[in-house]
Design an enzyme around this catalytic site. Structure first.
Site, mmCIF file in Angstrom:
data_model
loop_
_atom_site.group_PDB
_atom_site.id
_atom_site.type_symbol
_atom_site.label_atom_id
_atom_site.label_comp_id
_atom_site.label_asym_id
_atom_site.label_seq_id
_atom_site.Cartn_x
_atom_site.Cartn_y
_atom_site.Cartn_z
ATOM 1 N N LYS A 35 -12.222 11.727 14.356
ATOM 2 C CA LYS A 35 -12.701 11.245 15.662
ATOM 3 C C LYS A 35 -12.081 12.109 16.745
ATOM 4 O O LYS A 35 -10.958 12.586 16.599
ATOM 5 C CB LYS A 35 -12.272 9.792 15.875
ATOM 6 C CG LYS A 35 -13.134 9.048 16.866
ATOM 7 C CD LYS A 35 -14.360 8.518 16.161
ATOM 8 C CE LYS A 35 -15.228 7.677 17.047
ATOM 9 N NZ LYS A 35 -16.273 6.998 16.247
HETATM 10 P P1 NAD Z 1 -22.781 4.595 24.859
HETATM 11 O O1 NAD Z 1 -21.940 5.452 25.709
HETATM 12 O O2 NAD Z 1 -24.159 4.987 24.577
HETATM 13 O O3 NAD Z 1 -22.790 3.095 25.448
HETATM 14 C C1 NAD Z 1 -21.595 2.423 25.716
HETATM 15 C C2 NAD Z 1 -21.907 1.153 26.487
HETATM 16 O O4 NAD Z 1 -20.675 0.423 26.692
HETATM 17 C C3 NAD Z 1 -22.494 1.420 27.864
HETATM 18 O O5 NAD Z 1 -23.507 0.477 28.128
HETATM 19 C C4 NAD Z 1 -21.297 1.189 28.788
HETATM 20 O O6 NAD Z 1 -21.658 0.802 30.089
HETATM 21 C C5 NAD Z 1 -20.596 0.052 28.064
HETATM 22 N N1 NAD Z 1 -19.209 -0.119 28.496
HETATM 23 C C6 NAD Z 1 -18.272 0.825 28.713
HETATM 24 N N2 NAD Z 1 -17.142 0.275 29.158
HETATM 25 C C7 NAD Z 1 -17.362 -1.061 29.224
HETATM 26 C C8 NAD Z 1 -16.600 -2.173 29.646
HETATM 27 N N3 NAD Z 1 -15.340 -2.008 30.074
HETATM 28 N N4 NAD Z 1 -17.147 -3.414 29.578
HETATM 29 C C9 NAD Z 1 -18.429 -3.581 29.162
HETATM 30 N N5 NAD Z 1 -19.211 -2.569 28.763
HETATM 31 C C10 NAD Z 1 -18.679 -1.320 28.806
HETATM 32 O O7 NAD Z 1 -21.935 4.419 23.495
HETATM 33 P P2 NAD Z 1 -22.453 4.018 22.055
HETATM 34 O O8 NAD Z 1 -22.678 5.264 21.296
HETATM 35 O O9 NAD Z 1 -23.529 3.012 22.154
HETATM 36 O O10 NAD Z 1 -21.131 3.360 21.444
HETATM 37 C C11 NAD Z 1 -20.802 2.005 21.671
HETATM 38 C C12 NAD Z 1 -19.845 1.549 20.587
HETATM 39 O O11 NAD Z 1 -20.467 1.725 19.302
HETATM 40 C C13 NAD Z 1 -18.527 2.289 20.501
HETATM 41 O O12 NAD Z 1 -17.522 1.404 20.079
HETATM 42 C C14 NAD Z 1 -18.772 3.323 19.421
HETATM 43 O O13 NAD Z 1 -17.588 3.772 18.805
HETATM 44 C C15 NAD Z 1 -19.619 2.506 18.475
HETATM 45 N N6 NAD Z 1 -20.428 3.308 17.548
HETATM 46 C C16 NAD Z 1 -21.343 4.210 18.009
HETATM 47 C C17 NAD Z 1 -22.103 4.928 17.103
HETATM 48 C C18 NAD Z 1 -23.188 5.892 17.543
HETATM 49 O O14 NAD Z 1 -23.928 6.373 16.675
HETATM 50 N N7 NAD Z 1 -23.352 6.183 18.806
HETATM 51 C C19 NAD Z 1 -21.903 4.752 15.717
HETATM 52 C C20 NAD Z 1 -20.983 3.813 15.285
HETATM 53 C C21 NAD Z 1 -20.263 3.092 16.211
#
Ligand code: NAD
Length: 440
Positions: free
Chosen positions: A127
């Site tokens: 990561k």
């Molecule tokens: P992203 O950047 O597309 O979206 C993140 C979202 O979280 C946004 O809507 C943002 O406004 C919100 N956010 C940020 N800070 C916040 C807060 N303090 N309170 C409330 N909301 C808040 O990111 P993503 O890729 O959707 O990732 C989201 C989660 O999923 C993370 O934990 C990431 O590790 C996990 N994840 C993502 C993937 C992927 O393929 N993108 C895969 C596995 C896990």
């Protein structure tokens, strides 16, 4: 002469990473180490294997300068944590967020090792990230930050060494810049290094189905759970925290199964709509405006009101440490499906389980992303393009198998699904260590 502890001034909260107020910093990595120890006991993993897995193999920190639009030179700190590569190249996302820290990335990298092993992928765990707010820089600055970061990482990443992907704050466009930068340093064999990152746009060597993959995987887990519990998803309601890649795609796909999203939240606030949001329109709004702010088809509510909203399903899809003891008491749902990594604290999890609320743990529920990233990596290696049907079918099969294996382990060992997911992964990694032992 060194200063006594009393004389050392306390650094401001902005520098320590501590949020304002009296809440102590959440020690995410320690939490993950706790689950590792518990699962290792249950799965009877030799101590020497657990010892190796208790820390990442490499912790890379790079400081690199970037010229901002106003001519100022700003120094950025980037991290790449390479947890384990016994089963294959390190694999895991790159996060751009103001809360990025070495410790959190160590936790997230370890979780990638468990995720890849659970999904039976020939990949390890890694990561990375940069501590800054991507919403506060321009598109050009974002591109320069990404390119300098990839350049600074140099040969530490590569298609057979360590393969980054999108995570919070990064997306397909970020991956296109990352690939292009790496390619331009690769000499004549540019095409051979396409697989240095996954989650790329399709025209740049990405795969069909990657953008929605994590949400799709969350939905496969929810449908398996619903079938097991004889729960009808048609007409069900849900609340979603975080409406980025994972949250919005989960909501869109679930809407096709008749689940309506009645409350959403992100870093700008929370909205409620008892009639259900149109997730497609909200997704479009977020793509355009980078947040749910300004979306008018809903009433603004507080974070506490959001957590108290009565619904069937809660999908946390933002940051870790969102469901502590307080939130766990507030939630009025039947199921928490962890789209985000580490959203529930151990205290929160215990309260939820005691209250009879089921949890589909992160290591299982959000592993659809890395599973389809693997499909992209294989296509790049073979210079192939698979159809969406093929990618979707592989994902569905992999998610259902993992769901079944985790459930069986939980029943057999009478443990939580989270510990069971770790245990299945650890048994696979441990088997390989048992065969090879360690060098020299
Ligand atoms: P992203 O950047 O597309 O979206 C993140 C979202 O979280 C946004 O809507 C943002 O406004 C919100 N956010 C940020 N800070 C916040 C807060 N303090 N309170 C409330 N909301 C808040 O990111 P993503 O890729 O959707 O990732 C989201 C989660 O999923 C993370 O934990 C990431 O590790 C996990 N994840 C993502 C993937 C992927 O393929 N993108 C895969 C596995 C896990």
């Amino acid at each position: 002469m060194s200063a006594s502890p009393e004389e050392i001034p306390t650094p401001p909260a902005s520098l320590t990473g501590l949020s304002t107020g009296s809440k102590p910093k959440y020690e995410f990595f320690k939490v993950i180490q706790g689950y590792l120890e518990e699962a290792a006991r249950i799965a009877e993993i030799p101590t020497w294997v657990t010892t190796i897995l208790s820390q990442p193999k490499n912790e890379i920190i790079v400081n690199f300068p970037v010229k901002m639009d106003n001519g100022e030179i700003r120094l950025f700190k980037g991290y790449r944590i390479q947890h384990n590569n016994l089963l294959g190249p390190f694999k895991g996302g790159i996060r751009y967020h103001q809360s990025v820290s070495l410790d959190d990335l160590k936790a997230l990298a370890a979780m990638m090792t468990w995720k890849c092993a659970l999904m039976n992928l020939p990949l390890g765990g890694g990561k990375g990230g940069i501590k800054f707010d991507p919403n506060e820089v321009s598109k050009d600055e974002l591109q320069r930050i990404t390119r300098r970061f990839v350049h600074a990482l140099g040969q530490n990443i590569g298609p057979d060494a360590d393969v980054p992907a999108p995570d919070m704050g990064t997306d397909a466009r970020t991956m296109a810049w990352a690939m292009d930068t790496f390619m331009n340093n690769a000499g004549v064999n540019k095409q051979a290094v396409k697989g240095v990152v996954t989650g790329k746009p399709v025209a740049s060597g990405g795969t069909l189905g990657r953008e929605k993959a994590t949400g799709q995987g969350v939905v496969h887990c929810i449908t398996e759970w619903a079938e097991e519990k004889d729960f009808n998803l048609g007409g069900a309601t849900m609340i979603v925290q975080g409406f980025g890649n994972v949250g919005s795609n989960t909501a869109v796909i679930l809407s096709k199964l008749g689940v309506s999203t009645i409350a959403v939240g992100d870093h700008t606030g929370y909205l409620y709509n008892p009639e259900g949001f149109n997730p497609h329109k909200l997704q479009e709004h977020v793509k355009k405006h980078r947040s749910i702010a300004g979306y008018t088809a809903g009433k603004s509510i507080s974070r506490e009101e959001f957590f108290r909203t009565k619904a069937d399903i809660f999908v946390p899809a933002a940051l870790e440490n969102q469901v502590g003891a307080e939130e766990a008491q507030m939630l009025q749902v039947r199921l928490v499906a962890e789209g985000a990594n580490g959203p529930c604290t151990p205290e929160g999890e215990k309260i939820l389980l005691d209250r009879g609320i089921d949890i589909l743990p992160d290591v299982l529920a959000n592993s659809g992303g890395v599973t389809v990233s693997y499909c992209e990596w294989v296509q790049n290696k073979r210079s192939e393009s698979w159809s969406l049907e093929e990618v979707d079918a592989r994902l569905e099969k992999a998610m259902k198998r993992a769901y079944r294996e985790v459930g069986e382990m939980a029943r057999q060992k009478k443990c939580s699904l989270r510990v069971a997911a770790y245990a299945v992964a650890l048994q696979r990694i441990s088997a390989a260590y048992g065969e090879r032992e360690i060098f020299p």
